[in-house]
Design an enzyme around this catalytic site. Structure first.
Site, PDB file in Angstrom:
ATOM      1  N   ILE A 172       0.873  -1.166   0.000  1.00  0.00           N
ATOM      2  CA  ILE A 172       0.000   0.000   0.000  1.00  0.00           C
ATOM      3  C   ILE A 172       0.919   1.228   0.000  1.00  0.00           C
ATOM      4  O   ILE A 172       2.089   1.137   0.401  1.00  0.00           O
ATOM      5  CB  ILE A 172      -0.991   0.031   1.189  1.00  0.00           C
ATOM      6  CG1 ILE A 172      -0.266  -0.050   2.535  1.00  0.00           C
ATOM      7  CG2 ILE A 172      -2.001  -1.087   1.075  1.00  0.00           C
ATOM      8  CD1 ILE A 172      -1.214   0.019   3.735  1.00  0.00           C
ATOM      9  N   ASP A 173       0.411   2.333  -0.479  1.00  0.00           N
ATOM     10  CA  ASP A 173       1.241   3.530  -0.620  1.00  0.00           C
ATOM     11  C   ASP A 173       1.762   4.015   0.728  1.00  0.00           C
ATOM     12  O   ASP A 173       1.146   3.784   1.775  1.00  0.00           O
ATOM     13  CB  ASP A 173       0.439   4.656  -1.282  1.00  0.00           C
ATOM     14  CG  ASP A 173       0.049   4.326  -2.710  1.00  0.00           C
ATOM     15  OD1 ASP A 173       0.703   3.473  -3.321  1.00  0.00           O
ATOM     16  OD2 ASP A 173      -0.933   4.927  -3.197  1.00  0.00           O
ATOM     17  N   LYS A 174       2.873   4.735   0.672  1.00  0.00           N
ATOM     18  CA  LYS A 174       3.521   5.260   1.875  1.00  0.00           C
ATOM     19  C   LYS A 174       2.550   6.063   2.743  1.00  0.00           C
ATOM     20  O   LYS A 174       2.548   5.941   3.969  1.00  0.00           O
ATOM     21  CB  LYS A 174       4.707   6.137   1.477  1.00  0.00           C
ATOM     22  CG  LYS A 174       5.430   6.812   2.630  1.00  0.00           C
ATOM     23  CD  LYS A 174       6.588   7.652   2.126  1.00  0.00           C
ATOM     24  CE  LYS A 174       7.288   8.378   3.267  1.00  0.00           C
ATOM     25  NZ  LYS A 174       8.418   9.218   2.786  1.00  0.00           N
ATOM     26  N   THR A 176      -0.773   5.901   2.677  1.00  0.00           N
ATOM     27  CA  THR A 176      -2.007   5.179   2.991  1.00  0.00           C
ATOM     28  C   THR A 176      -1.791   4.425   4.300  1.00  0.00           C
ATOM     29  O   THR A 176      -0.743   3.831   4.512  1.00  0.00           O
ATOM     30  CB  THR A 176      -2.365   4.178   1.869  1.00  0.00           C
ATOM     31  OG1 THR A 176      -2.540   4.892   0.640  1.00  0.00           O
ATOM     32  CG2 THR A 176      -3.645   3.433   2.189  1.00  0.00           C
ATOM     33  N   ARG A 276      -6.612   6.296  -5.915  1.00  0.00           N
ATOM     34  CA  ARG A 276      -6.310   7.727  -5.985  1.00  0.00           C
ATOM     35  C   ARG A 276      -6.562   8.260  -7.396  1.00  0.00           C
ATOM     36  O   ARG A 276      -7.154   9.340  -7.577  1.00  0.00           O
ATOM     37  CB  ARG A 276      -4.866   7.963  -5.550  1.00  0.00           C
ATOM     38  CG  ARG A 276      -4.616   7.552  -4.102  1.00  0.00           C
ATOM     39  CD  ARG A 276      -3.149   7.405  -3.778  1.00  0.00           C
ATOM     40  NE  ARG A 276      -2.435   8.677  -3.880  1.00  0.00           N
ATOM     41  CZ  ARG A 276      -1.123   8.800  -3.721  1.00  0.00           C
ATOM     42  NH1 ARG A 276      -0.378   7.737  -3.449  1.00  0.00           N
ATOM     43  NH2 ARG A 276      -0.562   9.989  -3.829  1.00  0.00           N
TER      44      ARG A 276
END
Length: 359
Positions: A172-174, A176, A276
């Protein structure tokens, strides 16, 4: 840098090996990568590969010590100072901390214990095969240019007596927050990766967006491709090079007048930045998104922090041993909890997206 073994995650399915390296090591030149691949220093599942090799989730990529780009190496036999050149004595070239004996080892052990304690504080669920971590905002999942503290590195503190380190199953994104699945063995990682590929895994995200989407529940289906210049994903046409199909279901949970909406999101596919990019595509980018929020003159309401308001709220996936289902939920991160309190949203509410049709 030592040799690393990195596991290909579900959202990297079908990615070319050269693009995978570009994502993880943006400063590595293509020429240097070609040499590493040609000489067999880069391997996939222990075998030789090409820069055009397509990767599958669960595969292991051997990443050798990068060193410097060969084109920038010194020539003529000159040696760097302190590495055996003039005035040096045997043993002068030492690794940082070498020769410090017990003090150096104690510092390393202390750091490992600190990392282990931090990871244990994040555990939402654990058994002998898997862990689900509550990844905080701002902590990267894997390393990259300028990123030195990340979950993959912290997992070194959990190596067992056989030297086996827990493996990331997805990313998962940094920025998130929320549920991050980790396998404790190669077998568990392989089985879980297959569950992601076959879409047996169900993921529910919560987001805060400006305005109110219409209809209040819907399906977003586009192709996404990487925009190299902007370092983000863009909506692409079918058949475009490197474009991948992406599907997301969304539903309104609650709203603050017409100003802000709490959404429940269900990604059917797992593309990079999918949620996103999709929310920006329908005109409701996620609050605090530094890459995709593109509404001009929009002011952040008082009491809200300008941080990405995206939570990996819930993960439902078959257990790798076939022992029922893992079903874990993550709490709101502090900045989202603050926003929900300001807006009067009740986080104990029902997730309507779970009743949405399957993709």
């Amino acid at each position: 840098m030592a040799v690393e073994l990195k596991t290909v995650t579900q959202d990297e399915a079908g990615m070319r090996l050269d693009r995978w390296f570009k994502t993880h090591y943006p400063d590595l030149s293509f020429g240097h990568l070609q040499k590493l691949v040609r000489t067999g220093q880069v391997r996939v599942d222990g075998g030789r590969a090409k820069t055009s090799t397509r990767l599958d989730p669960g595969q292991s990529v051997r990443v050798p010590p990068m060193g410097t780009d060969p084109s920038q190496d010194s020539v003529g036999g000159a040696e760097p100072a302190g590495a055996g050149g003039a005035g040096a004595t045997p043993g002068d070239a030492r690794a940082p901390g070498a020769g410090e004996g017990a003090a150096g080892r104690d510092r390393t052990k202390g750091k490992t214990n600190e990392d282990l304690a931090f990871l244990k504080s994040l555990i939402l669920y654990e058994d002998k095969d898997v862990m689900v971590l509550n990844k905080p905002f701002g902590l990267a999942v894997q390393g990259g240019s300028g990123t030195y503290r990340h979950v993959d590195g912290l997992l070194e503190s959990m190596r067992d007596k056989d030297g086996q380190k827990p493996r990331l199953v997805h990313r998962i994104d940094k920025d998130t927050s929320g549920c991050l699945l980790v396998a404790k063995s190669r077998l568990a990682a392989s089985v879980l990766a297959k569950s992601f590929r076959s879409r047996e895994a169900r993921k529910v995200y919560w987001a805060l967006v400006p305005g109110v989407p219409k209809p209040r529940q819907g399906r977003i289906s586009t192709y996404l491709a990487r925009d190299e210049e902007e370092e983000k994903m863009r909506v692409a046409r079918h058949g475009e090079d490197e474009a991948s199909h992406a599907v997301t279901y969304y539903a309104v949970v609650d709203q603050a007048a017409q100003k802000l909406t709490w959404l429940s999101l269900k990604p059917v596919t797992g593309r990079t930045h999918q949620l996103r990019a999709h929310m920006a595509h329908i005109g409701h980018p996620i609050v605090g998104d530094p890459k995709y929020f593109d509404i001009e003159n929009w002011e952040l309401p008082g009491g809200l922090q300008n941080r990405l308001h995206l939570l990996a709220r819930r993960l439902i996936i078959p257990h790798p041993r076939g022992q029922g289902v893992i079903d874990v939920s993550a709490p709101l991160p502090p900045h989202m909890a603050q926003s929900f309190a300001v807006l009067g949203f009740d986080a104990s509410q029902y997730d309507p997206i779970l009743e949405a049709p399957e993709g």
